[in-house]
Design a protein around this motif. Sequence first.
Motif, short mmCIF file in Angstrom:
data_model
loop_
_atom_site.label_atom_id
_atom_site.label_comp_id
_atom_site.label_asym_id
_atom_site.label_seq_id
_atom_site.Cartn_x
_atom_site.Cartn_y
_atom_site.Cartn_z
N MET A 36 58.62 -2.82 27.58
CA MET A 36 58.69 -1.40 26.49
C MET A 36 59.37 -1.07 25.21
N ILE A 37 60.25 -1.96 25.02
CA ILE A 37 60.93 -1.90 23.84
C ILE A 37 60.36 -2.42 22.59
N GLU A 38 58.93 -3.27 22.93
CA GLU A 38 58.22 -3.39 21.08
C GLU A 38 57.49 -2.61 21.26
N HIS A 39 56.60 -1.37 22.19
CA HIS A 39 55.84 0.04 22.58
C HIS A 39 57.23 0.82 21.54
N LEU A 40 58.04 1.09 21.87
CA LEU A 40 59.41 1.54 21.27
C LEU A 40 59.09 1.17 19.90
N ALA A 63 49.21 23.34 18.64
CA ALA A 63 50.46 23.84 18.06
C ALA A 63 50.81 24.41 19.62
N VAL A 64 50.26 24.67 20.65
CA VAL A 64 50.79 24.95 22.13
C VAL A 64 51.03 23.69 22.51
N ARG A 65 49.73 22.72 22.37
CA ARG A 65 50.63 21.17 22.51
C ARG A 65 51.72 21.01 22.04
N LYS A 66 52.30 21.24 21.18
CA LYS A 66 53.96 20.73 20.17
C LYS A 66 54.88 21.27 20.47
N HIS A 67 54.22 22.43 20.81
CA HIS A 67 55.19 23.46 21.72
C HIS A 67 55.65 23.29 23.20
N ALA A 68 55.09 23.18 24.03
CA ALA A 68 55.55 22.64 25.20
C ALA A 68 55.69 21.17 24.91
N ALA A 69 55.53 20.05 24.49
CA ALA A 69 56.17 19.01 24.06
C ALA A 69 58.00 18.69 23.80
N ILE A 70 57.78 19.27 22.06
CA ILE A 70 58.92 19.46 20.93
C ILE A 70 59.66 20.80 22.48
N TYR A 71 59.24 21.80 22.77
CA TYR A 71 60.35 22.90 23.07
C TYR A 71 60.67 23.73 24.11
N THR A 72 60.46 22.40 24.66
CA THR A 72 61.18 22.88 26.30
C THR A 72 61.43 21.36 26.46
N ASP A 73 61.60 21.66 28.29
CA ASP A 73 62.25 20.18 28.68
C ASP A 73 61.74 19.55 29.69
N ALA A 74 60.31 19.64 29.12
CA ALA A 74 58.90 19.12 29.58
C ALA A 74 59.08 17.56 29.60
N GLU A 75 59.18 16.71 30.70
CA GLU A 75 59.33 15.42 30.05
C GLU A 75 58.17 15.29 30.91
N ILE A 76 57.86 13.62 29.92
CA ILE A 76 56.09 12.98 29.92
C ILE A 76 56.40 12.08 31.38
N PRO A 77 55.61 12.87 31.69
CA PRO A 77 54.74 12.47 33.06
C PRO A 77 54.60 11.13 33.21
N ARG A 78 54.96 10.80 34.38
CA ARG A 78 54.60 8.75 35.05
C ARG A 78 53.36 8.49 35.14
N ASN A 79 53.21 7.29 34.19
CA ASN A 79 52.22 6.23 34.71
C ASN A 79 51.11 7.11 33.38
N ILE A 80 51.40 8.00 32.73
CA ILE A 80 50.89 8.07 31.61
C ILE A 80 49.95 7.19 31.30
N PHE A 81 49.02 7.39 30.54
CA PHE A 81 48.32 6.07 30.00
C PHE A 81 47.21 6.45 28.43
N VAL A 82 48.20 5.95 27.53
CA VAL A 82 47.71 6.41 26.35
C VAL A 82 46.79 4.56 25.31
N GLU A 83 47.76 3.97 25.58
CA GLU A 83 47.39 2.64 24.83
C GLU A 83 47.58 1.64 25.98
N GLU A 84 46.48 0.39 25.46
CA GLU A 84 46.46 -1.24 26.25
C GLU A 84 48.23 -1.43 26.02
N LEU A 85 48.26 -1.70 26.34
CA LEU A 85 49.95 -2.78 26.27
C LEU A 85 49.28 -4.61 25.28
#
Length: 151
Positions: A36-40, A63-85
């Motif tokens: 996790m630290i190496e991912h960060l 623009a919609v994705r950026k606004h929702a991700a940056i300018y709201t209190d929305a958290e990153i969902p659990r178990n989201i898969f973006v890349e292989e470990l």
Amino acid sequence: MNHFVDITNRKVLYRLMVNLRPEAAPLWGKMKPQQMIEHLIDQVQYTNGVKIPAWDGPDDNTAVRKHAAIYTDAEIPRNIFVEELADTLIYPNLETAINQLMKELDTFDRYFNTPDVKVIHGAFGPMDYYEWTIWHGKHFTHHLKQFGVID
């Protein structure tokens, strides 16, 4: 957005990171603490000039994705898969990886000392220092919650 980690407060951030134990099991996902630290580290390197991010350009929802991700209190969902470990670890131990993450964050601050610098986010497009501190804060919060370091 007060419930997210402030990555600019490095003393508090470091204290949170050193609460990780190498053998800690995640509350969700497959990462181990050092992974996790190496991912960060990897993700911060895309925002501090060490690595060059890629972007296919804006689409109708950027623009919609950026606004929702940056300018709201929305958290990153659990178990989201973006890349292989990664199969192998880069650093010899968790402590060394944490210290490297702190160095990468210092480089991040210096990188944005140039006026009007923006760095590409693969899904949200160009972002300035303020937007990146929010995004990194949400990302760090997500992973610190993953290991129960914060609630």
